[in-house]
Write an enzyme that holds these catalytic residues in place. Sequence first.
Site: not given
Ligand code: NDP
Ligand code: PYC
Length: 342
Positions: A52-53, A125-126, A128, A193, A308, A310
């Site tokens: 997703s990033h 910030h856009f 991960a 996502d 598993r 994180p």
């Molecule tokens: P996920 O829900 O995919 O994962 C969240 C965390 O949980 C990760 O550390 C992941 O590890 C872990 N995880 C996932 N599944 C399991 C499991 N079954 N058991 C144990 N741990 C687990 O992430 P999000 O969808 O919430 O976020 C995705 C990305 O989006 C992030 O990198 C976030 O920084 C980015 N984001 C950025 C924004 C911005 O403004 N810049 C805004 C919102 C999100 P693993 O990595 O190993 O899968």
């Molecule tokens: O996936 O929610 C998100 C996000 C917002 C800004 C960058 N990523």
Amino acid sequence: MPARPDTAVAQIQFADLQALLQRVFVRHGTSEAVARALAFNCASAQRDGAHSHGVFRIPGYVSTLASGWVDGQAVPEVTDVASAFVRVDAKGGFAQPALAAARELLLEKARSAGIAVLAIHNSHHFAALWPDVEPFADEGLVALSVVNSMTCVVPHGARRPLFGTNPIAFAAPCAGSDPIVFDMATSAMAHGDVQIAARKGEQLPYGIGVDSEGQPTRDPQKILEGGALLPFGEHKGSALSMMVELLAAALTGGNFSWEFDWSQHPGAKTPWTGQLIIVIDPSKAEGNQFAVRSRQLVDQMQAVGVSRMPGERRFREREASAREGVSLTAQELEQLQALAQG
Ligand code: NDP
Ligand code: PYC
């Protein structure tokens, strides 16, 4: 010639992907320093299967740079505020080069005071968040970061969206293994996502978002077009999202997720907000045993059945990428090559 199907997989070495992305950023208006920071972040996400990033975000970066919404040439201004506090004005540019500019000073302060805060404002910030914290754990430090994004999440109990997807990332050293790292949006799903699901025509589980009438929906398109996301875990995720707004915006001097208006910049996608990073030197803690205690915690978690951790999936994907090259679709690779030239 018919377009190549988007399912064909291309493999590329990490360094080559980084260099290609760097050319894309420079070609579309960033300085070399900014391109380096963004390319490293984006290539790392693609390498680790954080799709997703990863390169999925490149069209958004390019359209944002073209819209004039972000300054790709900005030179961050670092201010040494106090013995454990560093402030950076990103000058309307990206957050990653702001972190890069302040990193050495932050490390010096964390090591001398035991803890240090980096408050970045006027930043976009856009990406991960884990690439911002994981390198501190590689150096034996504990790091926590939060960033707010753009209004698309309805606070628990509210009728309209207000918060951003507001992720929290944490990294800590662990003896004998990769660091412990988690990085999670405080929304039920990252906006990226939802976009990917919409593109694939997939339905989401209930509990992720609502449509423009505030009704629960499983349709990602309805969430994106006038609808909104929900926080994860109801009032609990909502409280964490509120905390992120406070730390990433109120404490840094950045915008809250609802405070910027990008309507005059068609194509703008990058939230103009703030970011907070807290770095702790655990060698100052009782007994200087932090990494060993981390190991004990992980061992006990595994002993009770956790299979598993994180971050573990990403580290596995990283190993596979080192062996086989970083995967992306053939279409994505062609698009990047075209963007690097045109
Ligand atoms: P996920 O829900 O995919 O994962 C969240 C965390 O949980 C990760 O550390 C992941 O590890 C872990 N995880 C996932 N599944 C399991 C499991 N079954 N058991 C144990 N741990 C687990 O992430 P999000 O969808 O919430 O976020 C995705 C990305 O989006 C992030 O990198 C976030 O920084 C980015 N984001 C950025 C924004 C911005 O403004 N810049 C805004 C919102 C999100 P693993 O990595 O190993 O899968
Ligand atoms: O996936 O929610 C998100 C996000 C917002 C800004 C960058 N990523």
